[in-house]
Design an enzyme around this catalytic site. Structure first.
Site, mmCIF file in Angstrom:
data_model
loop_
_atom_site.group_PDB
_atom_site.id
_atom_site.type_symbol
_atom_site.label_atom_id
_atom_site.label_comp_id
_atom_site.label_asym_id
_atom_site.label_seq_id
_atom_site.Cartn_x
_atom_site.Cartn_y
_atom_site.Cartn_z
ATOM 1 N N TYR A 98 8.809 -10.424 6.034
ATOM 2 C CA TYR A 98 7.579 -11.128 6.379
ATOM 3 C C TYR A 98 7.628 -12.575 5.867
ATOM 4 O O TYR A 98 8.007 -12.817 4.714
ATOM 5 C CB TYR A 98 6.397 -10.360 5.755
ATOM 6 N N ASP A 170 8.151 -2.744 1.288
ATOM 7 C CA ASP A 170 7.019 -3.195 2.109
ATOM 8 C C ASP A 170 7.063 -2.327 3.365
ATOM 9 O O ASP A 170 7.902 -2.514 4.244
ATOM 10 C CB ASP A 170 7.171 -4.687 2.437
HETATM 11 C C1 LIG Z 1 1.000 -9.314 7.184
HETATM 12 C C2 LIG Z 1 2.114 -8.834 6.330
HETATM 13 C C3 LIG Z 1 2.123 -9.079 4.950
HETATM 14 C C4 LIG Z 1 1.048 -9.888 4.255
HETATM 15 O O1 LIG Z 1 -0.185 -9.284 4.333
HETATM 16 P P1 LIG Z 1 -1.596 -10.100 4.427
HETATM 17 O O2 LIG Z 1 -2.569 -8.992 4.541
HETATM 18 O O3 LIG Z 1 -1.513 -10.978 5.620
HETATM 19 O O4 LIG Z 1 -1.723 -10.881 3.176
HETATM 20 C C5 LIG Z 1 3.183 -8.584 4.212
HETATM 21 N N1 LIG Z 1 4.189 -7.903 4.801
HETATM 22 C C6 LIG Z 1 4.209 -7.647 6.116
HETATM 23 C C7 LIG Z 1 5.354 -6.889 6.703
HETATM 24 C C8 LIG Z 1 3.180 -8.108 6.929
HETATM 25 O O5 LIG Z 1 3.220 -7.878 8.245
#
Ligand SMILES: *Cc1c(COP(=O)(O)O)cnc(C)c1O
Length: 383
Positions: A98, A170
């Site tokens: 991301y 993540d």
């Molecule tokens: C959107 C996203 C984030 C960050 O999240 P926010 O809610 O926008 O702060 C982190 N990792 C991934 C894979 C994302 O798609």
């Protein structure tokens, strides 16, 4: 109980005072204490609040963790994890990640004395080679973004364990429906709840799920100390969102698979990135690691220049031109100038995020309508 049942019932006890089937939204910032120093379930809402706890309970259950913590955004959750690192520590991350995480790691943590090495985490040898004596954390995305690379979670767990390194996944793109990294041995799962968990483009939220209580308590201490907590309304919306998470993700994955196959047959499309396609490098691993589908995200490259890619993303009618992902409505975007604009141009090139790369977040509309929408956008390019 099965995933789908837990998604509806865990943490969702009827309200004891009214019998309401849906737990109420508690907006209170402070709570009356039985005594000045007596123990109480709640004292101040930054430390904990009933609606947030309801969401944290179901989230911990769905990812199979000991404790979940809800944050104001995915980046607030990521920042909280990064506070486990100290100056002099080393973090190994993926390259296909991301854009906001890339910015936090490479532009903020480096300023605080944390060294960063970004490697292609779909290559376990590269991950192993990046580990140093000072490495404290390995950060992976089981499904990468925007190139949809597949990282072997169990393989990374083995490397991290051998080196005494924390493994954080993540899991935003895969969701706990398709993949549960904690069950494979990861230490912490992070989600942007803004995406599939909320699922309706109407909230910002983040989530950490810890494998054991010790790590969960440490992260809660850091969360309370720094304050980036999820509010009660967002917590309520997340509770509502997760009830349909499995249905949504399975349907979105099925439509994404169909569109990916169709895109491969289009003459103006020179490359499609989707873990469900049998010709993809990560496909065999994806079949073992993901359950029920390969996710709702597809990216593809257009033959021709940037202008051609721009024309396509500006021509769709159902796919809205917007960043973000994972909601009921389909979105289309150009990573190089939108979601991944935080990468320096050289880094972007090196990673393979080309100027003509287009990313789709497939929603819940009918597949035929989405296909027709893409067909007419591609038709604007002529033959
Ligand atoms: C959107 C996203 C984030 C960050 O999240 P926010 O809610 O926008 O702060 C982190 N990792 C991934 C894979 C994302 O798609």
């Amino acid at each position: 109980m099965e995933f789908r049942t837990r998604a509806i019932h865990v943490g969702q006890e009827p309200d004891p005072t009214s019998g309401a089937v849906v737990p109420p939204v508690h907006l209170a910032s402070t709570f009356v204490l039985p005594a000045a120093e007596g123990p109480a379930d709640y004292d101040y809402a930054r430390t904990g609040s009933p609606t947030r706890h309801a969401f944290e309970a179901v989230a911990a259950s769905l990812d199979g963790g000991a404790r979940a913590l809800a944050f104001a955004s995915g980046m607030a959750a990521t920042h909280c994890v990064s506070l486990l690192l100290k100056p002099g520590d080393h973090l190994v991350t993926g390259t296909d990640i991301y854009g906001g995480s890339w910015r936090l790691f490479n532009n903020v943590l480096t300023e605080q004395g944390v060294a960063i090495t970004a490697v292609d985490t779909s290559d376990l040898e590269a991950v192993r080679a990046a580990i140093r004596p000072e490495t404290r954390m390995l950060w992976i995305e089981p499904i990468g973004n925007p190139l949809m690379s597949v990282t072997d979670v169990a393989g990374c767990v083995a490397i991290a364990r051998a080196a005494g390194v924390l493994l954080v996944a993540d899991n935003t793109l895969a969701t706990p429906v398709l993949c549960r990294p904690l069950e494979l041995g990861a230490d912490i799962v992070m989600h942007s709840a803004t995406k599939y968990i909320g699922g309706h483009s109407d909230l910002l939220g983040g989530l950490l799920v810890a494998r054991d209580d010790e790590l969960g308590d440490r992260l809660h201490w850091l969360q309370n100390a720094t304050g980036g907590v999820m509010g009660p309304l967002e917590s309520f919306l997340c509770c509502r969102g997760v009830k349909t998470l499995e249905l949504r993700v399975l349907a979105q994955s099925a439509t994404a698979a169909r569109l990916a196959t169709w895109l491969q047959q289009q003459p103006r499309v020179c490359r499609v990135h989707y873990p469900g396609l049998s010709d993809q490098p990560g496909h065999d691993l994806a079949r073992q690691q993901f359950h029920g589908g390969f996710g709702g995200m597809v990216s593809f490259e257009i033959a021709g220049d940037v202008a051609a890619a721009r024309r396509v993303v500006e021509s769709t009618k159902i796919f809205r031109l917007a960043v973000s992902l994972g909601a009921v409505e389909s979105l289309i975007e150009l990573p190089a100038v939108m979601s991944h604009g935080a990468y320096a141009p050289e880094a972007r090139q090196a990673v393979g995020i080309t100027d003509g790369l287009i990313r789709l977040s497939v929603g819940l509309e009918a597949a035929v309508d989405l296909e027709a929408d893409l067909a007419s956008a591609l038709a604007t390019l002529g033959d």
